[in-house]
Design a protein around this motif. Structure first.
Motif, PDB file in Angstrom:
ATOM      1  N   GLY A 146       0.833  -1.193   0.000  1.00 44.50           N
ATOM      2  CA  GLY A 146       0.000   0.000   0.000  1.00 44.50           C
ATOM      3  C   GLY A 146       0.865   1.239   0.000  1.00 44.50           C
ATOM      4  O   GLY A 146       2.016   1.220   0.463  1.00 44.50           O
ATOM      5  N   GLN A 147       0.319   2.337  -0.517  1.00 48.10           N
ATOM      6  CA  GLN A 147       1.082   3.573  -0.601  1.00 48.10           C
ATOM      7  C   GLN A 147       0.143   4.767  -0.483  1.00 48.10           C
ATOM      8  O   GLN A 147      -0.937   4.785  -1.069  1.00 48.10           O
ATOM      9  N   LEU A 148       0.572   5.756   0.274  1.00 48.14           N
ATOM     10  CA  LEU A 148      -0.171   7.013   0.410  1.00 48.14           C
ATOM     11  C   LEU A 148       0.802   8.155   0.173  1.00 48.14           C
ATOM     12  O   LEU A 148       1.813   8.285   0.873  1.00 48.14           O
ATOM     13  N   ILE A 149       0.522   8.978  -0.820  1.00 43.31           N
ATOM     14  CA  ILE A 149       1.342  10.142  -1.104  1.00 43.31           C
ATOM     15  C   ILE A 149       0.429  11.364  -1.192  1.00 43.31           C
ATOM     16  O   ILE A 149      -0.750  11.250  -1.550  1.00 43.31           O
ATOM     17  N   GLY A 150       0.965  12.507  -0.852  1.00 43.00           N
ATOM     18  CA  GLY A 150       0.140  13.706  -0.903  1.00 43.00           C
ATOM     19  C   GLY A 150       0.953  14.961  -0.698  1.00 43.00           C
ATOM     20  O   GLY A 150       2.119  14.937  -0.286  1.00 43.00           O
ATOM     21  N   GLN A 151       0.304  16.076  -0.996  1.00 36.44           N
ATOM     22  CA  GLN A 151       0.891  17.382  -0.782  1.00 36.44           C
ATOM     23  C   GLN A 151      -0.246  18.378  -0.591  1.00 36.44           C
ATOM     24  O   GLN A 151      -1.376  18.133  -1.000  1.00 36.44           O
ATOM     25  N   GLY A 152       0.059  19.480   0.053  1.00 32.27           N
ATOM     26  CA  GLY A 152      -0.985  20.457   0.280  1.00 32.27           C
ATOM     27  C   GLY A 152      -0.470  21.667   1.008  1.00 32.27           C
ATOM     28  O   GLY A 152       0.737  21.831   1.245  1.00 32.27           O
ATOM     29  N   GLN A 153      -1.417  22.519   1.373  1.00 32.06           N
ATOM     30  CA  GLN A 153      -1.083  23.750   2.066  1.00 32.06           C
ATOM     31  C   GLN A 153      -2.213  24.086   3.028  1.00 32.06           C
ATOM     32  O   GLN A 153      -3.395  24.016   2.671  1.00 32.06           O
ATOM     33  N   THR A 154      -1.859  24.414   4.248  1.00 25.59           N
ATOM     34  CA  THR A 154      -2.851  24.821   5.229  1.00 25.59           C
ATOM     35  C   THR A 154      -3.131  26.312   5.091  1.00 25.59           C
ATOM     36  O   THR A 154      -2.326  27.066   4.540  1.00 25.59           O
ATOM     37  N   GLY A 155      -4.296  26.731   5.600  1.00 21.24           N
ATOM     38  CA  GLY A 155      -4.663  28.137   5.584  1.00 21.24           C
ATOM     39  C   GLY A 155      -4.802  28.674   6.990  1.00 21.24           C
ATOM     40  O   GLY A 155      -4.497  28.001   7.969  1.00 21.24           O
ATOM     41  N   SER A 156      -5.283  29.902   7.086  1.00 17.96           N
ATOM     42  CA  SER A 156      -5.480  30.496   8.405  1.00 17.96           C
ATOM     43  C   SER A 156      -6.572  29.786   9.179  1.00 17.96           C
ATOM     44  O   SER A 156      -6.589  29.775  10.404  1.00 17.96           O
ATOM     45  N   THR A 157      -7.512  29.152   8.431  1.00 19.37           N
ATOM     46  CA  THR A 157      -8.533  28.311   9.056  1.00 19.37           C
ATOM     47  C   THR A 157      -8.487  26.939   8.391  1.00 19.37           C
ATOM     48  O   THR A 157      -7.957  26.784   7.295  1.00 19.37           O
ATOM     49  N   GLY A 158      -9.058  25.940   9.050  1.00 23.43           N
ATOM     50  CA  GLY A 158      -9.003  24.581   8.520  1.00 23.43           C
ATOM     51  C   GLY A 158      -9.703  24.424   7.185  1.00 23.43           C
ATOM     52  O   GLY A 158      -9.306  23.602   6.364  1.00 23.43           O
ATOM     53  N   ARG A 159     -10.749  25.205   6.933  1.00 26.89           N
ATOM     54  CA  ARG A 159     -11.511  25.072   5.695  1.00 26.89           C
ATOM     55  C   ARG A 159     -10.816  25.699   4.501  1.00 26.89           C
ATOM     56  O   ARG A 159     -11.217  25.481   3.360  1.00 26.89           O
ATOM     57  N   GLU A 160      -9.781  26.503   4.734  1.00 20.69           N
ATOM     58  CA  GLU A 160      -9.094  27.166   3.625  1.00 20.69           C
ATOM     59  C   GLU A 160      -7.957  26.326   3.061  1.00 20.69           C
ATOM     60  O   GLU A 160      -7.478  26.585   1.970  1.00 20.69           O
ATOM     61  N   GLY A 161      -7.498  25.330   3.800  1.00 27.80           N
ATOM     62  CA  GLY A 161      -6.391  24.511   3.326  1.00 27.80           C
ATOM     63  C   GLY A 161      -6.788  23.638   2.150  1.00 27.80           C
ATOM     64  O   GLY A 161      -7.935  23.238   1.993  1.00 27.80           O
ATOM     65  N   LYS A 162      -5.820  23.327   1.302  1.00 27.77           N
ATOM     66  CA  LYS A 162      -6.035  22.472   0.144  1.00 27.77           C
ATOM     67  C   LYS A 162      -5.037  21.324   0.168  1.00 27.77           C
ATOM     68  O   LYS A 162      -3.920  21.472   0.663  1.00 27.77           O
ATOM     69  N   ALA A 163      -5.466  20.193  -0.386  1.00 27.55           N
ATOM     70  CA  ALA A 163      -4.602  19.015  -0.364  1.00 27.55           C
ATOM     71  C   ALA A 163      -4.909  18.124  -1.544  1.00 27.55           C
ATOM     72  O   ALA A 163      -6.008  18.153  -2.108  1.00 27.55           O
ATOM     73  N   GLU A 164      -3.923  17.331  -1.907  1.00 26.39           N
ATOM     74  CA  GLU A 164      -4.065  16.284  -2.916  1.00 26.39           C
ATOM     75  C   GLU A 164      -3.495  14.999  -2.318  1.00 26.39           C
ATOM     76  O   GLU A 164      -2.327  14.956  -1.943  1.00 26.39           O
TER      77      GLU A 164
END
Length: 225
Positions: free
Chosen positions: A96-114
């Motif tokens: 199994g493998q899990l890879i990802g990247q993203g960026q957090t924001g000032s609030t939890g709902r603003e962050g983005k991830a892949e």
């Protein structure tokens, strides 16, 4: 006075966990996990009876997390993890493998991830998945999930009946009903409603029966007259 870097190192036999972070405001964070003996975690799972069936008996795990600050309240991050030859009393996984990247924001709902998850030869009782691929992208407010599963297993009989497929137990029940006029064996909940509706439409012996009594999803239907 120069800023000092902080480092944490934990070792247990062949297993190792390390974390490193700088003391300055813009310093990155790094976490690395190398756990070739996953079975050593079994005592932790056995602390609760409900998780004892998932206690690993063999396998390997690796994880790497890199994070860098992007302003006062934002971070960018990258994640990579692998599982190999995992086995527990209730399931097994070849890889199994899990890879990802993203960026957090000032609030939890603003962050983005892949995030991308893959699993090969995932087997339990009584199911088997040859390959699973799941991709998740977006934020908490707006996101997209793509799931692809390859498995030799067939869906439940009640699902086939919803799709109008006369296969498996559904077909045998309909054929028996046509041959001797016997009514299908009552089932529970949604499966009962679907089975009775399909039987009335396809079985000549059932067409003359009285209207089906109402049944709720949370209780078993009444017997046919």
């Amino acid at each position: 006075m120069p800023a000092l870097d902080g480092m944490l190192q934990l070792n247990s036999g062949r297993n190792a966990l390390s974390a490193q972070a700088g003391a300055s405001a813009g310093a990155p964070l790094s976490v690395t996990l190398s756990w070739p003996d996953v079975a050593s975690l079994a005592p932790l799972f056995k602390l609760h009876p409900g998780s004892a069936a998932w206690a690993p008996t063999e396998g390997e795990a690796e994880l790497s997390l890199q994070a860098e600050p992007q302003g006062p309240q934002a971070w960018s991050w990258r994640l990579a993890s692998k599982l190999k030859a995992i086995r527990t009393p209730s399931m097994s996984l070849v890889s199994g493998q899990l890879i990802g990247q993203g960026q957090t924001g000032s609030t939890g709902r603003e962050g983005k991830a892949e995030l991308s998850l893959t699993a090969d030869k995932l087997q339990g009782q009584p199911w088997l998945i040859d390959r699973l691929q799941a991709d998740l992208s977006g934020s908490l407010a707006q996101h997209r999930l793509k799931l692809n599963v390859v498995s030799p297993a067939r869906p439940p009989a009640w699902f086939e009946q919803i799709l109008g497929a006369k296969t498996g137990a559904a077909a045998k029940s309909a054929q028996t009903c046509k041959a001797n006029g016997a009514r299908p064996r009552p089932r529970k909940g949604l499966a009962a409603m679907v089975s009775q509706a399909a039987g009335r439409a396809k079985c000549s012996a059932c067409k003359a029966a009285a209207p089906m009594p109402p049944a709720s999803l949370g209780s078993a239907p009444k017997s046919w007259p």
